[in-house]
Each structure stands twice: as C-alpha cells, then as structure tokens.
Design a protein around this motif. Structure first.
Motif, PDB file in Angstrom:
ATOM      1  N   SER A  23       6.079   7.663  -3.137  1.00  0.00           N
ATOM      2  CA  SER A  23       5.417   7.550  -4.131  1.00  0.00           C
ATOM      3  C   SER A  23       5.042   6.092  -3.969  1.00  0.00           C
ATOM      4  CB  SER A  23       6.006   7.730  -5.540  1.00  0.00           C
ATOM      5  OG  SER A  23       6.949   6.973  -5.722  1.00  0.00           O
ATOM      6  N   SER A  24       3.788   5.629  -4.772  1.00  0.00           N
ATOM      7  CA  SER A  24       3.184   4.301  -4.565  1.00  0.00           C
ATOM      8  C   SER A  24       4.380   3.429  -5.298  1.00  0.00           C
ATOM      9  CB  SER A  24       1.896   4.218  -5.279  1.00  0.00           C
ATOM     10  OG  SER A  24       2.040   4.769  -6.629  1.00  0.00           O
TER      11      SER A  24
ATOM     12  N   ALA B 120       6.972   2.382  -3.018  1.00  0.00           N
ATOM     13  CA  ALA B 120       6.587   1.550  -1.929  1.00  0.00           C
ATOM     14  C   ALA B 120       6.432   0.271  -2.690  1.00  0.00           C
ATOM     15  CB  ALA B 120       5.315   2.065  -1.369  1.00  0.00           C
ATOM     16  N   GLU B 121       5.974   0.083  -3.914  1.00  0.00           N
ATOM     17  CA  GLU B 121       5.761  -1.164  -4.761  1.00  0.00           C
ATOM     18  C   GLU B 121       7.337  -1.935  -4.789  1.00  0.00           C
ATOM     19  OE1 GLU B 121       3.180  -2.971  -5.544  1.00  0.00           O
ATOM     20  OE2 GLU B 121       1.388  -1.702  -5.547  1.00  0.00           O
TER      21      GLU B 121
ATOM     22  N   ASP C 267       0.769  -1.107   0.071  1.00  0.00           N
ATOM     23  CA  ASP C 267       0.011  -0.205   0.083  1.00  0.00           C
ATOM     24  C   ASP C 267       0.929   1.294  -0.009  1.00  0.00           C
ATOM     25  OD1 ASP C 267       0.921   0.303   2.524  1.00  0.00           O
ATOM     26  OD2 ASP C 267      -0.939  -0.293   3.530  1.00  0.00           O
ATOM     27  N   TRP C 268       0.404   2.454   0.095  1.00  0.00           N
ATOM     28  CA  TRP C 268       1.253   3.564   0.031  1.00  0.00           C
ATOM     29  C   TRP C 268       0.529   4.631   1.192  1.00  0.00           C
ATOM     30  CZ3 TRP C 268       0.194   8.873  -2.385  1.00  0.00           C
ATOM     31  CH2 TRP C 268       1.261   9.516  -2.225  1.00  0.00           C
TER      32      TRP C 268
ATOM     33  N   SER D   4       4.594   2.600   4.417  1.00  0.00           N
ATOM     34  CA  SER D   4       3.731   1.822   3.680  1.00  0.00           C
ATOM     35  C   SER D   4       3.930   0.291   4.368  1.00  0.00           C
ATOM     36  CB  SER D   4       4.239   1.802   2.211  1.00  0.00           C
ATOM     37  OG  SER D   4       3.891   3.211   1.698  1.00  0.00           O
TER      38      SER D   4
ATOM     39  N   SER E 263       7.837   5.857   1.991  1.00  0.00           N
ATOM     40  CA  SER E 263       7.977   6.043   0.683  1.00  0.00           C
ATOM     41  C   SER E 263       7.148   7.295   0.057  1.00  0.00           C
ATOM     42  CB  SER E 263       7.428   4.891  -0.075  1.00  0.00           C
ATOM     43  OG  SER E 263       8.186   3.682   0.157  1.00  0.00           O
TER      44      SER E 263
END
Length: 286
Positions: A232-233, A236-237, A196-197, A206, A230
């Motif tokens: 940005s998403s 995080a990913e 998630d973010w 996250s 993070s």
C-alpha cells in the motif's frame, strides 16, 4: 589523534574532536586529506604544529577546494559547489556544447531491465554513474535520477544510457549550482520524507526519499529503492518515514558530540495521513 587528547566520534569514525574551555576543535580525515576547524584557534594552531612534527604535511590555508568540492565564503554564509568537477565531466564526455535539459529525468519515466534493449559499454556506463554519484554530494537535485540509473550498473541498456546523458545535459544548464549554508539564528533540526508506490515496473518496489535541515540549511538527503514490496502507499510512505527518523537520530547524536544538542524536538514531515497516524500511534502494529 587519541594521543593528542582527541576523542573519536561515534557518529562518524573519521571525525576527531577535542573540547577545551567550552571551545571545540574538529579534525576530519579522508585517506590523507585533512580538514581542521573549530572555534579554538589556539588549539588548532597547536594541532597543526604537532601534525607537522609527526607527519609530512602541507598547510593549504583557508579551505577553498577539497576532493573536488569548491568552498566559497561571504558575509551571508558558505557556498559549496562542484562547478569544475561538472565542467571536467562534460568535457570528458564531449557534451560541453550540448543543448541543456530542463529536468534531470523525464517525469513518470518507466526505466526497467529488458533483455530486448541494446547493450551499451558497461565499464563506461559504470564510470559515468560513479562520477554522478559523487557529484550528488552537492547536487540534491539529481539524487533521484542518479539513484534510478545506478540500479542498472550490472547490465546497462541504451535507455539507461539515455537517462545518464539527460542528467549531463541538465548539469550543462547550471554547472555552478551550489549549496548555501547561512546563519538563521537557530540550529533546529527538521526532516521531510516521501515515497512513491510500486513505481518500478520490473519488481514493483517503491522508492523513498528524505532530506534533513539543520538551522534551516540542507545537510543530508537520500533517494533509494526499498528492499521489499510495499502492498500500500501507506506502507511505502511509512518505510520512508522510518529512514528519515534514523537520519534525524544520527544527526542528533552527532550534534550532541559537537556540543550543540537540539534545543527543541526534531520534526519530521510527511504528506501521507495514514503513515503519520501509524507513526503517532505505536499500537497500530498490524
């Protein structure tokens, strides 16, 4: 074990193995509980005889119960569950007759650490969460919820305890849910990662999660809050992807030691195009 001619695994230091005539014998130990397995029955018998000569041991026969984990076999495969462990836990907290919950945690929850909430018994909370952490060894469906409540062990509040109770109510719905390991004709290694973010409302960190499959069977999984924020998403990913890659590399090293190296490239799946692009293109360091 080394005196018996066994090698200690570098991937798992509690694992010892010996190969003989293209066959392998494995011994894994936890404190004073031991599992012996492999496809070399002659060596397994010899090992148990030598252990009986050097230590006071008791042979319990075919593995059926180990450290609270129940093992069942059939023609389809092997089942691992902790049904008795779950029922004992529910009985201890007085929730054997509770109303079952459909999910272990409310969707889009907002757990946070607030000084205005009511305190609960910290020792009791830590005991319950600790038992749920051990239960998550065979229940990946509660891994995320348990990782959430374990973040507040230092100062649990009523809202945190309510989530713990909900997890127990969810377990009441299916106490015997088990992991299944079947034969699918291959030992391909795959992984899935997600994150998630900025979900945590306190520190905006996250939470990532990953799982890995060997031969189509779920073998490892994890859900944990990231150590940094993070921005940005995609970031995080990508951090979740790196954790998944580390797990795949560990599995590869373990399988090589066991004598079953992956025959094809290991695959890791992610649903974020930016994170995938960064992973495929090492030039994009910025």
């Amino acid at each position: 074990m080394k005196q018996y001619g066994y090698e200690q695994s570098n991937a798992d230091h509690t694992l010892f193995l010996r190969r003989r005539n293209e066959k392998v014998t494995l011994l894994i130990i936890y404190v004073y509980d031991i599992i012996i397995t492999g496809n070399d029955h002659v060596e397994s018998t010899r090992l148990m005889s030598r252990l009986n000569g050097d230590f006071e041991t008791k042979n319990l026969g075919e593995l059926k119960y180990f450290l609270g984990i129940e093992v069942a076999r059939s023609e389809e495969g092997i089942f691992l569950s902790q049904r008795k462990y779950v029922l004992d836990l529910l009985s201890e907290v007085g929730l054997l007759e509770c109303k079952p919950a459909d999910t272990p945690i409310i969707q889009n929850h907002k757990l946070h650490d607030s000084p205005y909430q009511t305190n609960v018994d910290r020792d009791w909370y830590q005991r319950l969460v600790g038992r749920l952490i051990y239960l998550s060894h065979t229940r990946p469906d509660i891994a995320y919820a348990v990782s959430m409540v374990s973040q507040f062990m230092h100062a649990p509040k009523k809202d945190h305890m309510d989530v713990v109770v909900r997890i127990l109510q969810y377990l009441k719905a299916a106490p015997g849910k088990s992991l299944f390991f079947g034969k699918h004709g291959h030992l391909d290694v795959e992984g899935y990662s997600d994150a998630d973010w900025a979900r945590n409302v306190t520190d905006r960190r996250s939470t990532y999660g990953y799982l890995t499959l060997v031969g189509g069977n779920l073998v490892t999984w994890r859900s944990k809050k990231q150590k940094v924020v993070s921005i940005s998403s995609a970031e995080a990913e990508f951090r979740g992807v790196t954790k998944g890659i580390c797990e795949l590399l560990w599995l590869k090293r373990l399988m090589i030691e066991l004598g079953y190296p992956p025959r094809i490239g290991m695959r890791l799946f992610c649903d974020n195009k930016a994170a995938i692009s960064i992973s495929e293109n090492p030039v994009q360091h910025d």
